[in-house]
Design a protein around this motif. Sequence first.
Motif, PDB file in Angstrom:
ATOM      1  N   PRO A  83       0.832  -1.211   0.000  1.00 52.52           N
ATOM      2  CA  PRO A  83       0.000   0.000   0.000  1.00 52.52           C
ATOM      3  C   PRO A  83       0.865   1.258   0.000  1.00 52.52           C
ATOM      4  O   PRO A  83       1.889   1.322   0.677  1.00 52.52           O
ATOM      5  N   PHE A  84       0.440   2.218  -0.777  1.00 47.24           N
ATOM      6  CA  PHE A  84       1.221   3.446  -0.964  1.00 47.24           C
ATOM      7  C   PHE A  84       0.595   4.596  -0.184  1.00 47.24           C
ATOM      8  O   PHE A  84      -0.590   4.885  -0.327  1.00 47.24           O
ATOM      9  N   GLU A  85       1.396   5.226   0.646  1.00 46.11           N
ATOM     10  CA  GLU A  85       0.991   6.452   1.328  1.00 46.11           C
ATOM     11  C   GLU A  85       1.902   7.565   0.836  1.00 46.11           C
ATOM     12  O   GLU A  85       3.096   7.568   1.122  1.00 46.11           O
ATOM     13  N   VAL A 124      -8.040   1.284   5.022  1.00 47.73           N
ATOM     14  CA  VAL A 124      -8.635   0.933   3.738  1.00 47.73           C
ATOM     15  C   VAL A 124      -7.722   1.431   2.619  1.00 47.73           C
ATOM     16  O   VAL A 124      -6.992   2.413   2.781  1.00 47.73           O
ATOM     17  N   TYR A 125      -7.779   0.741   1.500  1.00 46.15           N
ATOM     18  CA  TYR A 125      -6.912   1.006   0.348  1.00 46.15           C
ATOM     19  C   TYR A 125      -7.813   1.388  -0.813  1.00 46.15           C
ATOM     20  O   TYR A 125      -8.565   0.556  -1.322  1.00 46.15           O
ATOM     21  N   ASP A 174      -5.213  -5.845   3.589  1.00 49.28           N
ATOM     22  CA  ASP A 174      -4.962  -4.469   3.152  1.00 49.28           C
ATOM     23  C   ASP A 174      -4.515  -4.397   1.697  1.00 49.28           C
ATOM     24  O   ASP A 174      -4.370  -3.306   1.137  1.00 49.28           O
ATOM     25  N   LYS A 175      -4.306  -5.567   1.078  1.00 48.37           N
ATOM     26  CA  LYS A 175      -3.864  -5.579  -0.322  1.00 48.37           C
ATOM     27  C   LYS A 175      -4.969  -5.995  -1.290  1.00 48.37           C
ATOM     28  O   LYS A 175      -4.780  -5.952  -2.504  1.00 48.37           O
ATOM     29  N   ALA A 212     -12.651  -6.615  -2.122  1.00 49.90           N
ATOM     30  CA  ALA A 212     -12.880  -6.142  -0.751  1.00 49.90           C
ATOM     31  C   ALA A 212     -14.331  -5.714  -0.533  1.00 49.90           C
ATOM     32  O   ALA A 212     -14.885  -5.902   0.549  1.00 49.90           O
ATOM     33  N   GLU A 213     -14.959  -5.157  -1.573  1.00 48.79           N
ATOM     34  CA  GLU A 213     -16.338  -4.698  -1.413  1.00 48.79           C
ATOM     35  C   GLU A 213     -17.301  -5.864  -1.198  1.00 48.79           C
ATOM     36  O   GLU A 213     -18.423  -5.670  -0.732  1.00 48.79           O
ATOM     37  N   LYS A 214     -16.861  -7.073  -1.535  1.00 45.86           N
ATOM     38  CA  LYS A 214     -17.691  -8.263  -1.321  1.00 45.86           C
ATOM     39  C   LYS A 214     -17.435  -8.877   0.058  1.00 45.86           C
ATOM     40  O   LYS A 214     -18.004  -9.902   0.399  1.00 45.86           O
TER      41      LYS A 214
END
Length: 680
Positions: A349-351, A500-501, A572-573, A579-581
């Motif tokens: 994940p990129f911040e 969340v990503y 988180d990936k 993820a919505e499921k």
Amino acid sequence: MIEERYELALDRIRLMQTEDTVGEPYKDYFKKMAEFVLMLDELRTELLDGRYQKLELDELRKWNRRLYQDVLPGQYEKSYANPDYACKMLGKESGQILGMLYAELRGAVVYVFEGKTEYLAILYELLIEVYNQFEEEPDPKAVRDTFYWYASDYCDVFLADRIREQVLPEESFATDLIMNSDLTDLRYLYQFGEYISENEWKTAEHLNSLPEETIRKMADVYTEGYRIGFVNTGKDLSKKSVVNIRYILGFERVVKKAIENFEKMGLKPVIYRAAVSVLTKRQHIKIGYYGAVANKQYEYDHKDDQALFMDKKYLERKLEVMQTTYEHHKKEAAGFAGPACIDMFGEEPFEPEVKETVAKLSKSQEEMILQYDSRQSQMVNQYIKGEERSFTIIAYPVPEIGEQYEEIFDEIIRINTLDAKLYEKVQQTLIDALDQGEYVHILGTNGNRTDLNVQLHPLNDPKKETIFENCVADVNIPVGEVFTSPVLEGTNGVLHVSKVYLNELQYRDLEITFSNGMVSEYNCANFERELENKAYIHDNVLYKHPTLPLGEFAIGTNTTAYVTAKKYGIEDKMPILIAEKMGPHFAVGDTCYSWCEDIKVYNPNGKEIIARDNSVSIRRKEDVSKAYFHCHTDITIPYEELGSITVITKDKKEITLLKNGKFVLPGTEILNEPLKNSNK
């Protein structure tokens, strides 16, 4: 003529390396730009005489790294493409504009591979013009004006070509490579011109190890989902002639099979590259095919470069070019069926780092962009009608996801091909309960602060109508959700998720408050300063709108995907598509029915889904510019953070669907089986 322009520009740029006509601190910048251009000419020569195509894999990898090394992490810190470094060395005004120029020049890498000599000549002439200005007294305003006229004058080249690439299958650079290359020889990956990381070549390597039957299965679920999307919404696919395939390099073996499947449906592929020019790209978002992102911070740093020159007149110019081009190709545009996307997930994940030196849109520019987006969307819908097009999207992991990549890949294939009929039946049980509701109450647990009431559309005839769509595996693969467009009035409360990503950016402690269905407050914990947190959400979730409606409320039912994510520690990936499921989710922005609300759609049981509009989208009847926001971002609460989802009926009866992360509604308990097995 074009070749002559190219050679003349190149001759002039060669002199930059030896001339001493530009003073400090700019001399080094222009020498670096000249070196970059001459490196590209060396590449072009090798491509034209066929030497490049014959290079061994190691040599191709060296070339690839050489082309992108200046923006790779570790090198980027001292690159003129980095706004911090450019502004430090050249001053803020000159640093910003010259940094943008370098970012624009970097697009020449792919133009060399595509043989776009005119693009190269245009870019090199721009560099020369700016160089000439710095030979005299440097004037950042004059340089900005030069860039402005470059963007305005060449809209009818870059932007017009971009539109043609989207609707004309004969613009077939990528298609030709996919269909004519030996995909067992990984050297083909280096013919696209994109940056190739381990993810791309290991993905291709893994796909090459799979039996033909598995590749066919992957392609079939993808293309059949696309076809079924038209069937389920009553749209006529036979009227269409072109499908847009979007994917990440490495999946060519699947894409090749998919192209064959689509051709049996009468669809030719258009496979265009994600835009690389400030004239055509949408911030840092990739739309099209692409390879690895060499440096996400670099992409993020340059997402608003157009702020340095953009005004209303320029945007009007873009709209004129769009109108002319679409009108010229209106027959082809009408045949555009919509995108079929293969997404990927598994990267860290990129911040982003927030930098003071990057270009930022002013308030007036933000308003101009929002108006432009609205008019652009209306124009596209005029030529590619929303009520006639569809889409599909599916996702697979990349090797970066971890040592168990191959095992995870197999699990995702299984998830993407789960029994749709089983889910359809269980989800209908959920819908039958939801259809009794006046509103739904969602409550978080285990530190999740969600406390939200979602107002539901009333049913006039429950025997023939329904509020929620029973979504199995068509446009959104895999199976596993029921969703609706909430009534905005009466939708109030707080949505919170610990992590969340979204659109390749990570958010920590994201909290959004809704008042009558509209975003009223928001915050997160990514940065120390609250102002930066709010700006991060404003830019990347609200897309610079002052507020957005709650366009969708859904309940994900794919507990198998959830358990897989937990098993491998990849929660988180997971992409939002999966993820919505994996819990209830809420989308800020347009509804799922935008631009086609008037088309009647039905669930498998024959009931019409009537919740297709809200009080914002209905404005299209009077003023379409006030009806849409041109964004839709899903935010999921994972099961372990979910206290309860309860349907409240008109007579205040409560029907609990989920409690403490488990399905408790009779008839839905089978969805808990994967959860039970994971605890053994």
